[in-house]
Every structure is written in structure tokens, then in C-alpha cells.
Design an enzyme around this catalytic site. Structure first.
Site, PDB file in Angstrom:
ATOM      1  N   HIS A 157      55.862  21.169 110.397  1.00 14.09           N
ATOM      2  CA  HIS A 157      56.010  22.748 110.297  1.00 14.09           C
ATOM      3  C   HIS A 157      57.624  23.493 110.555  1.00 14.09           C
ATOM      4  O   HIS A 157      57.768  24.415 110.240  1.00 14.09           O
ATOM      5  CB  HIS A 157      55.200  23.489 111.351  1.00 14.09           C
ATOM      6  CG  HIS A 157      53.729  23.408 111.097  1.00 14.09           C
ATOM      7  ND1 HIS A 157      52.969  24.351 110.476  1.00 14.09           N
ATOM      8  CD2 HIS A 157      52.817  22.231 111.087  1.00 14.09           C
ATOM      9  CE1 HIS A 157      51.959  23.693 110.153  1.00 14.09           C
ATOM     10  NE2 HIS A 157      51.651  22.666 110.395  1.00 14.09           N
ATOM     11  N   ASP A 365      64.763  27.916 110.727  1.00 11.56           N
ATOM     12  CA  ASP A 365      63.354  28.119 110.950  1.00 11.56           C
ATOM     13  C   ASP A 365      62.707  27.250 109.740  1.00 11.56           C
ATOM     14  O   ASP A 365      63.206  27.007 108.756  1.00 11.56           O
ATOM     15  CB  ASP A 365      63.168  29.691 110.657  1.00 11.56           C
ATOM     16  CG  ASP A 365      61.823  30.265 111.483  1.00 11.56           C
ATOM     17  OD1 ASP A 365      60.952  29.174 111.625  1.00 11.56           O
ATOM     18  OD2 ASP A 365      61.698  31.186 111.884  1.00 11.56           O
TER      19      ASP A 365
HETATM   20  C1  GDG Z   1      56.168  27.652 113.374  1.00 10.28           C
HETATM   21  C2  GDG Z   1      57.448  27.174 112.743  1.00 10.28           C
HETATM   22  C3  GDG Z   1      56.538  28.128 110.385  1.00 10.28           C
HETATM   23  C4  GDG Z   1      54.904  36.673 116.603  1.00 10.28           C
HETATM   24  N1  GDG Z   1      54.617  37.665 117.356  1.00 10.28           N
HETATM   25  C5  GDG Z   1      53.453  37.952 117.735  1.00 10.28           C
HETATM   26  C6  GDG Z   1      52.661  37.572 116.698  1.00 10.28           C
HETATM   27  N2  GDG Z   1      53.553  36.447 116.056  1.00 10.28           N
HETATM   28  C7  GDG Z   1      52.910  35.560 114.874  1.00 10.28           C
HETATM   29  C8  GDG Z   1      53.400  36.159 113.624  1.00 10.28           C
HETATM   30  C9  GDG Z   1      53.329  34.839 112.681  1.00 10.28           C
HETATM   31  C10 GDG Z   1      53.556  33.827 113.714  1.00 10.28           C
HETATM   32  O1  GDG Z   1      53.151  34.407 115.290  1.00 10.28           O
HETATM   33  C11 GDG Z   1      54.709  33.206 113.859  1.00 10.28           C
HETATM   34  O2  GDG Z   1      54.800  32.463 112.757  1.00 10.28           O
HETATM   35  P1  GDG Z   1      56.610  32.111 112.230  1.00 10.28           P
HETATM   36  O3  GDG Z   1      56.240  31.240 111.110  1.00 10.28           O
HETATM   37  O4  GDG Z   1      57.481  33.143 112.194  1.00 10.28           O
HETATM   38  O5  GDG Z   1      57.210  31.384 113.538  1.00 10.28           O
HETATM   39  P2  GDG Z   1      56.579  30.133 114.566  1.00 10.28           P
HETATM   40  O6  GDG Z   1      55.667  30.654 115.788  1.00 10.28           O
HETATM   41  O7  GDG Z   1      58.032  29.413 115.315  1.00 10.28           O
HETATM   42  O8  GDG Z   1      55.988  28.842 113.613  1.00 10.28           O
HETATM   43  C12 GDG Z   1      58.023  27.981 111.472  1.00 10.28           C
HETATM   44  C13 GDG Z   1      55.457  28.084 111.238  1.00 10.28           C
HETATM   45  O9  GDG Z   1      55.226  27.106 112.268  1.00 10.28           O
HETATM   46  C14 GDG Z   1      54.000  27.713 110.141  1.00 10.28           C
HETATM   47  O10 GDG Z   1      54.436  26.440 109.580  1.00 10.28           O
HETATM   48  O11 GDG Z   1      56.679  29.020 109.673  1.00 10.28           O
HETATM   49  O12 GDG Z   1      58.931  28.003 110.871  1.00 10.28           O
HETATM   50  O13 GDG Z   1      58.632  27.267 113.636  1.00 10.28           O
HETATM   51  O14 GDG Z   1      51.975  34.848 112.384  1.00 10.28           O
HETATM   52  O15 GDG Z   1      52.820  37.149 112.956  1.00 10.28           O
HETATM   53  N3  GDG Z   1      51.145  37.725 116.662  1.00 10.28           N
HETATM   54  C15 GDG Z   1      50.917  38.544 117.388  1.00 10.28           C
HETATM   55  N4  GDG Z   1      51.592  39.007 118.444  1.00 10.28           N
HETATM   56  C16 GDG Z   1      52.828  39.048 118.734  1.00 10.28           C
HETATM   57  O16 GDG Z   1      53.652  39.489 119.356  1.00 10.28           O
HETATM   58  N5  GDG Z   1      49.505  38.810 117.639  1.00 10.28           N
END
Ligand code: GDG
Length: 460
Positions: A157, A365
């Protein structure tokens, strides 16, 4: 196709949509074929014996959830130490933050061995095993050592760094060799596949059989990019819910005289938060028409707080936000609303929809799902603008976003200004193209492509 077995560090109950898009998608795949989801229970047993942990079994419809507890020592070395203190920083190009000397590797191997041992006892010969993420790179190798011959796939990921950065990890050869125990390895984007290919070309004696096929250590491996997406329909439905609508209306009323810029992420040094605040400061400095109006809401949800680098980031961010507010704020206007708490998932679409501009500016990322969620949550008639880092995996797909180099503070500020000024017609055109892309390459497309590719390779 046999039963699907998903293995990931954390396991979520697929019946609870609150778990998020990925859990829903994997849960759906498991429900379709019947299956098993295996991982850590999230429980740490003080004084527990390293390398041992109770297995808990739970049934959720046709899906079995199997979770294992970790001893304090295993948790600290496998999870905090090696996974999040070595692999996470290095794979995000932050060699300066990696703790190579603490000997965490022992715990990482031990937990992977323990997981393999517990999982092997539950496997059937025709199971298809899909392992997720950097915590579990050597899992297939451990399973193979125990004689398991099932089809096994791995999806990373997070990004895979270029060979010379990866080579800084003392165990890099072992890690990369471990990948060859899988039949299929998936990365988020083409840049990662290119790094893998260069690594095996320069650091191993692998034969590159084709663009996606490599042979080394007596094993043939398929490697491909499978960009992850979101569940657009699930997110849209969330957006029609009472909580999201309330959130949207509350924001619209509260900020009716302002222009909202929004950042939402886990508090993590890969996300470029200090650089973003510095660029926002320049926006206020260089384009004074934004004074009294532009307001940045930055949600930085607490994450991995017991890892030292995260505490340092928190202090830096607090100080940067405080100084922007101190230097530019008025009695009736605070330029930065910094919130170090998580927002309920069902309210997120409302927050996204209220923003004129989303700032998704990570330094690196794997993909970044916030960028895709923001697009899915917009009103197509009056959409907001996505400012996206070129260093997010999502930038390979989302070419209609305004792409920035987050290290370039001046140009990022300039792009924020361009986003704030963008005419309606251009916003609509860009949003439409982005929405189509996010919809076509959604999380179900991702899952099906991966499983089709895994089923197409001949088992070991
Ligand atoms: C890893 C990889 C890859 C964020 N703040 C809150 C919240 N979130 C949720 C978002 C989104 C998720 O968390 C974050 O996903 P991301 O993809 O942006 O980032 P990572 O957590 O680092 O995830 C990344 C991912 O895995 C999937 O393969 O895309 O590159 O690093 O869904 O909405 N959710 C809530 N409150 C928050 O304050 N409920």
C-alpha cells in the site's frame, strides 16, 4: 476459485461500513467467495511471551475473522519498531527518520513466523492468499517454509523507493528475496514497478523475463501496478446521510464570508503538513486579497503517537499554525483551524463538499485516498478544486488535478491562488474528468484486477 484468505496487520468486521472503503472492498471479496481474514487483534498483552499469542475466531456471515494477540515485546519491535520505525520511513524516502540500530528485525521476523504458523493450520489446499502491506513482507516465505503451496499474492500500500534508498535497509536483500515467495506482487503505481525492476536488475541476478515477469531464487514472479481506488457509491451514500448534510450546512453557514481550503489526513511526516502551512502563509503574504477570507481547516488525526518522529512533527505543526494565526489573524478571522483529532467518517463528505480547495500535498504517498474521496464528495455543479502533490501515487491517474511540488513553497502558494480563482467552467471540466476516472478505477476494479491476475498465474 478457492476460498479467499486475506491477511493484513489489522482486521475489520466487513459488516461494519464505518471501517472504511478498503475494509468494505476486501469484505465484499471475502463475502463473495467465502473466506478468512487473518491479522493482529489490536490487543497487546503486557508480559505476554514473544512469538506467542492467542487466536480469536469470529464468524461474520460467510467470513471467518481470525485475529492474534501480540505480546508487548512483539508489538513494540514488529509494529512500532520495524514496520513503522524502519520500513515506513525508508519506503517514504526518509532515511533520516529510520531507526536501523535498535534490533527490531528480530521481532518482525518472529511475528511473521508466528502469523505463518497460526495461519498454516487454518489453510485449505485450494485457498488463494492475499497478503497486504509492509508489515507482512516475509509472510509468504514463512508459509512456504512450512510447505504451503497455495497461490499467494502481495499488495504494497505504500511506495517502493528507488534501489539506492532501499539498499540502506540492512536487511534489504532478505526483504526483496522474500517477495519472490509470492506468485504476484502488486504496487500502487508504475513508478513503484520501475523501482522494483531496477532493484532486481542491479542488486540481484534476477532474469527480467518481461515487463511484468521476473525470475530469481528459483521462482518466477509477476509484478504489476494496481492503483487502489475508493468505493464511490458507498462514499456518495455517506454524503447523502444526515451527518454529512449537517456538517456541510454547518460549515456553509459558519464560513459563508470565507473561502475554505481543507486538508485531511493522519498526522504523518509523509503528508507534507509543515510544507503546506508554509505555503499557506505565502498565499496570505503574496496575495493579500485573501486576508480576512481564506481559511485553512487542517484535520490531522492522531496516529502512531508513541513513535518519536510523530511527536516532533506535532510540535512543529503546532508552532507553524500558531505563528500564521498570530501574524495574520484578526479578532473575527483565524486563518488556520488546526484540529488534532479524528472527524467521524460519516461527516467527512460534508466537510469535503464545503471546501473550495483540497490540499493533498504529501511529500510521498503510495496512493492517497483523500484525493479521491474529495472528488467523489463534490457538487458537480459547483465543485471544489484539488491541489495534488506530484509525489502521491494518485498523481499518475489524476492528471486533471492541479499538480504541485510540495517542496516548492512559492509555486504551491501560487497554485493555491490559482485554485481559489479558478472559473466555474474550468472547475466543472476538471471535476468531471476526475470523477470519471475515480469512478472507473474504483476499489472494486482494483480488487478484481488483482484477484484476476493472481488467479491467472500458475500456483507454485
Ligand atoms: C495508506 C497509504 C494509500 C483521514 N483522516 C480522517 C480519516 N481519514 C481517512 C481518509 C482516508 C484514509 O483515512 C486515509 O487514506 P490515505 O490513502 O489518504 O492514507 P494512509 O492512511 O496513509 O493509507 C496510502 C492507502 O494506504 C490505501 O492503499 O492510499 O498511500 O499511505 O480514507 O478519509 N477518517 C476519519 N477521520 C479522520 O479524521 N473518519
Amino acid at each position: 476459485m478457492g476460498r479467499l484468505v486475506v491477511v493484513s496487520n489489522r482486521v475489520a468486521d466487513p459488516r461494519k461500513t464505518a471501517s472504511g472503503g478498503l475494509a468494505v472492498a476486501l469484505g465484499q471479496a471475502l463475502q463473495a467467495s467465502g473466506g478468512l481474514w487473518f491479522g493482529w487483534s489490536g490487543k497487546v498483552v503486557e508480559g505476554g511471551t514473544p512469538g506467542e499469542g492467542d487466536v480469536h475466531l469470529q464468524t461474520a456471515g460467510p467470513v471467518q475473522l481470525a485475529t492474534v494477540d501480540l505480546s508487548r515485546e512483539d508489538h513494540d519491535s514488529y509494529y512500532l519498531g520495524y514496520s513503522n520505525g524502519v520500513l515506513w520511513p525508508v519506503f517514504h524516502y526518509r532515511l533520516d527518520l529510520a531507526d536501523f540500530d535498535a534490533g527490531f528485525i528480530g521481532g518482525y521476523r518472529r511475528v511473521n513466523q508466528m502469523f505463518a504458523h497460526k495461519l498454516a493450520a487454518m489453510l485449505r489446499p485450494d485457498d488463494v492468499i492475499w497478503v497486504h502491506d509492509y508489515h507482512l513482507i516475509p509472510l509468504a516465505a514463512e508459509l512456504r517454509n512450512m510447505g504451503c503451496q497455495q497461490r499467494m499474492g502481495f499488495f504494497l500500500h505504500i511506495p517502493l523507493p528507488p534501489p539506492l534508498i532501499l539498499a540502506a535497509v540492512p536487511e534489504h536483500e532478505w526483504l526483496m528475496r522474500s517477495l519472490f515467495a509470492y506468485d504476484l506482487v502488486g504496487f500502487q503505481c508504475e513508478a513503484d514497478v520501475a523501482h522494483f525492476s531496477r532493484y532486481v536488475g542491479t542488486e540481484t541476478s534476477a532474469d527480467i523475463l518481461g515487463e511484468h515477469e521476473f525470475r530469481a531464487f528459483g521462482k518466477t514472479l509477476q509484478v504489476q501496478a494496481f492503483p487502489i481506488g475508493i468505493d464511490v457509491d458507498e462514499f456518495a451514500a455517506l454524503g447523502r446521510g444526515r451527518d454529512a448534510i449537517d456538517m456541510y450546512e454547518q460549515m456553509r453557514d459558519e464560513y459563508s464570508r470565507r473561502r475554505l481550503l481543507l486538508g485531511v489526513e493522519r498526522m504523518d511526516y509523509s503528508k507534507g503538513l509543515p510544507q503546506r502551512i508554509k505555503a499557506f502563509r505565502q498565499l496570505l503574504q503574496n496575495y493579500p486579497e485573501n486576508l480576512g477570507s481564506a481559511t485553512l481547516i487542517q484535520i490531522a488525526a492522531p496516529s502512531r503517537e508513541s513513535v518519536d518522529a510523530y511527536a516532533a512533527l506535532r510540535h512543529e505543526l503546532e508552532s507553524l499554525c500558531g505563528s500564521v494565526n498570530g501574524d495574520f489573524g484578526e479578532l473575527d478571522w483565524m486563518p488556520v483551524r488546526y484540529i488534532h483529532r479524528s472527524v467521524a467518517r460519516k461527516r467527512l463528505p460534508g466537510l469535503y463538499r464545503a471546501a473550495c480547495v483540497a490540499l493533498v500535498t504529501p511529500l510521498r504517498d503510495g496512493m492517497n485516498l483523500v484525493a479521491k474521496e474529495f472528488i467523489a464528495a463534490q457538487d458537480p455543479e459547483d465543485p471544489g478544486v484539488l491541489v495534488l502533490s506530484r509525489f502521491a501515487g494518485a498523481a499518475e491517474q489524476m492528471r486533471d488535478a492541479l499538480l504541485v511540488n510540495p517542496y516548492d513553497t512559492t509555486r504551491t502558494a501560487e497554485t493555491m491562488q490559482r485554485a481559489l480563482q479558478m472559473p466555474l467552467e474550468e472547475r466543472q471540466r476538471r471535476h468531471q474528468a476526475l470523477l470519471q476516472q475515480v469512478r472507473e478505477q474504483d476499489v472494486h476494479w482494483w480488487r478484481q484486477r488483482f484477484l484476476n491476475a493472481l488467479n491467472a498465474v500458475s500456483a507454485s
